[in-house]
Enzyme design. Structure first.
Site, short mmCIF file in Angstrom:
data_model
loop_
_atom_site.label_atom_id
_atom_site.label_comp_id
_atom_site.label_asym_id
_atom_site.label_seq_id
_atom_site.Cartn_x
_atom_site.Cartn_y
_atom_site.Cartn_z
N SER A 1 -8.01 -4.07 6.52
CA SER A 1 -6.55 -4.01 6.54
C SER A 1 -5.98 -4.92 5.45
O SER A 1 -6.72 -5.59 4.74
CB SER A 1 -6.02 -4.45 7.91
N LYS A 2 -4.66 -4.91 5.37
CA LYS A 2 -3.93 -5.69 4.36
C LYS A 2 -4.39 -7.15 4.31
O LYS A 2 -4.48 -7.73 3.23
CB LYS A 2 -2.44 -5.69 4.71
N ARG A 3 -4.66 -7.70 5.49
CA ARG A 3 -4.96 -9.14 5.48
C ARG A 3 -6.28 -9.44 4.77
O ARG A 3 -6.60 -10.59 4.49
CB ARG A 3 -4.91 -9.71 6.90
#
Ligand code: GLU
Length: 483
Positions: free
Chosen positions: A254-256
């Site tokens: 994911s983005k993180r």
């Protein structure tokens, strides 16, 4: 080149950017098509009107092109089985939904969103799967008519039969899915637009798709789509489910976890060839485990039996490494076209194009992404930003002597200073000061570049030019004697 009957597709929803997962799906389908001389279709799945945008479609197309993925049929290039944008095919889905209702394999449902949501919550709370409970499964024609008359919003649902669906997956062999994994799912929304599963199934058939390769997370969708084909008595394409892509901590990517869209990778100065090559290795391997592979080699060797069944890990360090390999294999003149935009403004304002090209040559071995030019070009700034090590080096008396000696040597030479001349000046001052190695080079490096490490010093000196060199040496000496 004549095509055979193999037809595959990439079918993105234009609701955001192209992420590494989507890009890998596109690349696998593309390689599969090119290896087999088949046809690769681009289909835009934009029936979710609230979330789909043309802007997103354009950026997907741009990112695919950047990666070197091209399509034989698609919204922009046309083709015999179009239109290739689902929003241009709405009539067909509506007609088909009607036929399915008439045949009894689908039915109108008038349950409101609020009621559905409450039931869903209730089911989850009591530990049951939150599937549609079948309230409208057997409405009488009178009840349907009454709801329509009262203009209750209507969706069309598929009547999921009891049983098990089995198929031979192209990658994971035999798969059996019980139909109660899914509830009676929606085919047509109340606004008359199809859901993804309905549109994709109909289009894969209408576009003659022979193999569907997509991520493993689509397995429940494959079940729904096979059920639709069975209900309509249509031939079923072959399905192949690609292994998941996980982050390094084995959680869902994911983005993180940092840059995970193709656009972000491009913006940080990854080269298209490296990203393409890296993404292929997320789930596929070369017969001899070779890792750096040109597109031609990938096409030649790309077969489905080399796709792994276990999850792939998106390893940013490895991508960086691979990008570095690609950077070094790219001739400087070619690299410069892309790289030039990555030099920071101060560098662009100080050095002309020719000098920046030479700078890239000096840094070619030292960068893994073009973004690294930001930091790696610091030694070329005037005045340099001194790091702590450089400051310490410049404190000593010996350093001052070496610097003074170089000043004198450079003052004596007329005209510009080439790298060769700089080297011979260094040799000479080594002799006159009796210093060598670090004791000779560190003060000069510190004075001229702000750091005791960095690219070839004579190369840097040549680019800075005589006047700047003398200014920097004087500054360093003055700084030194004052402190
Ligand atoms: N539009 C779907 C998506 O972007 C396509 C999935 C598929 O390949 O069928 O997830």
């Amino acid at each position: 080149m004549a095509k055979n009957g193999l037809r595959v597709r990439f079918a993105p929803s234009p609701t955001g950017y192209l992420h590494v997962g989507g890009a890998r799906t596109a690349i696998f389908n593309w390689l599969f098509a090119r290896h087999n001389r088949g046809t690769f279709v681009l289909r835009i799945e934009d029936t979710d009107v609230e979330r789909s945008t043309r802007e997103s479609e354009n950026s997907l197309v741009e990112d695919l092109r950047w990666l070197g993925v091209d399509w034989d049929e698609g919204p922009d290039v046309g083709g015999p089985r179009g239109p290739y944008r689902q929003s241009d095919r709405l009539e067909m889905y509506r007609r088909e939904a009607e036929t399915m209702v008439e045949a009894g394999v689908a039915y109108p449902c008038f349950c409101t969103d609020d009621v559905l949501e409450a039931k869903r919550k209730q089911a989850i709370d009591s530990g049951q799967s939150p599937h549609y409970d079948g309230t409208c499964r057997s409405l009488t024609p009178g009840e349907v008519a009454a709801n329509r008359k009262a203009e209750v919003p209507e969706v069309i649902r598929f009547r999921v039969p009891d049983g098990v669906v089995g198929f031979r997956d192209l990658i994971r062999e035999s798969i059996e899915l019980p139909t109660d994994m899914v509830g009676d799912f929606v085919l047509l929304r109340s606004n008359g637009n199809p859901t993804y599963n309905f549109a994709a199934a109909l289009d894969d058939h209408a576009m003659g798709i022979t193999q569907v390769l997509r991520g493993e997370e689509h397995l429940p969708n494959t079940l729904r789509q096979i059920l639709i084909y069975e209900a309509l008595d249509l031939p079923i394409p072959q399905f192949g489910h690609l292994p998941l892509i996980l982050a390094e901590d084995k959680s869902k990517l994911s983005k993180r976890h940092g840059a995970s869209s193709v656009g972000e990778l491009r913006a940080m100065g990854c080269l298209a060839g490296a990203v393409f090559n890296y993404l292929v290795l997320l789930g596929w391997s070369h017969p001899e485990e070779k890792e750096i592979l040109a597109v031609g080699e990938l096409i030649e060797h790309f077969t489905l039996d080399r796709i792994s069944k276990s999850a792939a890990v998106y390893d940013r360090g490895k991508l960086r490494w691979m990008n570095g390999q690609y950077i070094r294999r790219t001739p400087v003149d070619e690299l410069f076209e892309t790289a030039d935009g990555f030099f920071p403004t101060e560098i662009r304002e100080t050095y002309d194009t020719r000098a920046r090209r030479r700078m890239l040559e000096l840094l070619h071995e030292k960068i893994d992404t073009l973004d690294d030019l930001n930091e790696k070009s610091i030694p070329f700034l005037n005045p340099p930003r001194l790091d702590d090590e450089a400051k310490a080096v410049l404190q000593t008396r010996e350093a001052r002597d070496v610097i003074t000696a170089l000043e004198t040597a450079l003052e004596q030479s007329a005209g510009e200073i080439t790298a060769e001349e700089f080297k011979s000046a260094m040799k000479r001052i080594g002799k006159t000061t009796g210093q060598k190695g670090k004791a000779l080079f560190f003060p000069i490096r510190a004075a001229l570049t702000g750091s005791v490490h960095g690219p070839d010093l004579a190369g840097v000196a040549e680019l800075k030019g005589r006047k700047t060199l003398l200014d920097l040496l004087r500054h360093a000496r003055e700084r030194d004697s004052s402190g």
